[in-house]
Design a protein around this motif. Structure first.
Motif, PDB file in Angstrom:
ATOM      1  N   LEU A 174      93.939 -70.613 -34.570  1.00  0.00           N
ATOM      2  CA  LEU A 174      95.329 -71.032 -34.565  1.00  0.00           C
ATOM      3  C   LEU A 174      96.062 -70.742 -35.869  1.00  0.00           C
ATOM      4  N   ALA A 175      95.316 -70.752 -36.997  1.00  0.00           N
ATOM      5  CA  ALA A 175      95.999 -70.572 -38.277  1.00  0.00           C
ATOM      6  C   ALA A 175      95.002 -70.302 -39.393  1.00  0.00           C
ATOM      7  N   VAL A 196      95.667 -80.698 -40.032  1.00  0.00           N
ATOM      8  CA  VAL A 196      96.577 -79.794 -40.738  1.00  0.00           C
ATOM      9  C   VAL A 196      98.011 -80.193 -40.433  1.00  0.00           C
ATOM     10  N   GLN A 197      98.871 -79.882 -41.366  1.00  0.00           N
ATOM     11  CA  GLN A 197     100.309 -80.070 -41.192  1.00  0.00           C
ATOM     12  C   GLN A 197     100.920 -78.712 -40.889  1.00  0.00           C
ATOM     13  N   TYR A 198     101.828 -78.651 -39.894  1.00  0.00           N
ATOM     14  CA  TYR A 198     102.453 -77.374 -39.551  1.00  0.00           C
ATOM     15  C   TYR A 198     103.909 -77.596 -39.179  1.00  0.00           C
ATOM     16  N   ARG A 232     102.605 -72.235 -37.511  1.00  0.00           N
ATOM     17  CA  ARG A 232     103.351 -71.634 -38.620  1.00  0.00           C
ATOM     18  C   ARG A 232     103.484 -72.617 -39.768  1.00  0.00           C
ATOM     19  N   ILE A 233     103.428 -72.070 -40.996  1.00  0.00           N
ATOM     20  CA  ILE A 233     103.616 -72.837 -42.233  1.00  0.00           C
ATOM     21  C   ILE A 233     102.671 -74.037 -42.228  1.00  0.00           C
ATOM     22  N   VAL A 234     101.422 -73.760 -42.523  1.00  0.00           N
ATOM     23  CA  VAL A 234     100.332 -74.723 -42.334  1.00  0.00           C
ATOM     24  C   VAL A 234      99.739 -75.131 -43.677  1.00  0.00           C
ATOM     25  N   MET A 293      90.848 -71.427 -45.016  1.00  0.00           N
ATOM     26  CA  MET A 293      90.111 -71.840 -43.821  1.00  0.00           C
ATOM     27  C   MET A 293      90.758 -71.242 -42.584  1.00  0.00           C
ATOM     28  N   LEU A 294      89.924 -70.776 -41.656  1.00  0.00           N
ATOM     29  CA  LEU A 294      90.397 -70.376 -40.339  1.00  0.00           C
ATOM     30  C   LEU A 294      90.145 -71.552 -39.400  1.00  0.00           C
ATOM     31  N   VAL A 295      91.207 -72.053 -38.794  1.00  0.00           N
ATOM     32  CA  VAL A 295      91.072 -73.218 -37.916  1.00  0.00           C
ATOM     33  C   VAL A 295      91.534 -72.859 -36.511  1.00  0.00           C
TER      34      VAL A 295
END
Length: 300
Positions: free
Chosen positions: A230-231, A271-273, A283-285, A216-218
């Protein structure tokens, strides 16, 4: 082994709820930069990434690093970082790693000075791989004279919960827990080494997705009404969440390209990042669930 690429020992992700004060574990601060293996023999010092790339030319600071290592021969495992007020900034070291122009590299030693934070040692004039971690750390501390460019990471036996809270309070990445008697196994991901990271949660808008792998692009809505990505989120999805999402996505497709299906920005999720970059990217999502109570305009 010396001056040849080595794949270092790797970590598993630990459960933050299971950090305890077991005296059989040593806890280190986890620094956020590039994993670097330093090789030294006499006046010669070279640096290799975890993937085996020789990056010596990018870091003139290695001359000073060599003088800080009080051993004729050594291979030291460390994290290459740029420190700002004692906290490592990934973007800054990543910038150093991208430079190839000699003049820009020299300038960056002033604006983005590199520090190598040592946490383990593989060999001196004798191999140390089969020695317990506690002994390797003693050897490491005995041969490193700390400087602006080479430090030994602080360690504590037990008291994992305390150092984990300390790193959270200082907005650091987290901690690494290692069994005190663990040996060093190159090219091996061990349950004897566990990383514990301080993650954050964000509400975001789903802007599109792609398959193979499912991603997914979020992003978020800007003040001008446009949306900023963003990620790319690739991990954390349950099979039933993918299935439900695909059914909803069919109804809000705006454009299909070869590798991306764009959607109306109407569906939100959590999301968790780990951290935000200087440009605001995450980063790291990983995916943490849909958020049907949110509308895009309320996400900042």
């Amino acid at each position: 082994m010396l001056f040849t690429p080595i794949k270092p020992m790797l970590l598993h992700m630990g459960n933050n709820e299971e950090i305890d004060d077991d005296p059989n574990w040593i806890y280190d601060i986890k620094w956020d930069g590039w994993r670097i293996l330093l090789h030294k023999e006499g006046d010669r010092v070279e640096a290799f990434t975890r993937h085996g790339n020789n990056v010596t030319a990018k870091f003139p600071e290695l001359q000073e690093v060599g003088r800080s290592i009080q051993s004729h021969t050594a291979i030291i495992d460390c994290e290459g970082v740029v420190l700002r007020n004692g906290v490592s900034v990934f973007d800054d070291f990543n910038y150093r790693g991208r430079l190839s122009n000699k003049g820009k590299i020299e300038q960056a030693t002033i604006t983005h000075p590199a520090t190598f934070v040592a946490f383990d040692i593989l060999t001196t004039d004798k191999p140390l791989l089969n020695k317990p971690l506690s002994e390797r750390k003693e050897v490491l501390s005995s041969i490193v004279e700390p400087s602006n460019n080479l430090l030994v990471t602080p360690s504590i036996v037990g008291n994992g919960s305390n150092i984990f809270q300390l790193t959270k309070d200082r907005n650091m990445e987290g901690v690494v827990g290692k069994r005190i008697n663990s040996t060093y196994k190159t090219n091996y991901r061990s349950q004897d080494w566990l990383k514990y990271k301080h993650f954050k949660i964000a509400d975001v808008v789903i802007l599109g997705y792609k398959e193979n792998p499912f991603t997914m692009l979020v992003g978020k809505q800007l003040s001008n009404g446009k949306y900023k990505p963003l990620a790319n989120v690739e991990f954390g999805f349950k099979p039933e969440e993918k299935t439900a999402f695909r059914e909803i996505a069919k109804q809000i497709v705006t454009k299909e390209e070869r590798d991306m299906t764009w959607l109306e920005p109407r569906l939100c999720c959590k999301v968790q990042y780990l951290e935000k970059t200087n440009t605001g990217s995450l980063r790291i999502v990983s995916f943490k669930g849909f958020n049907f109570d949110k509308v895009p305009e309320t996400i900042s």
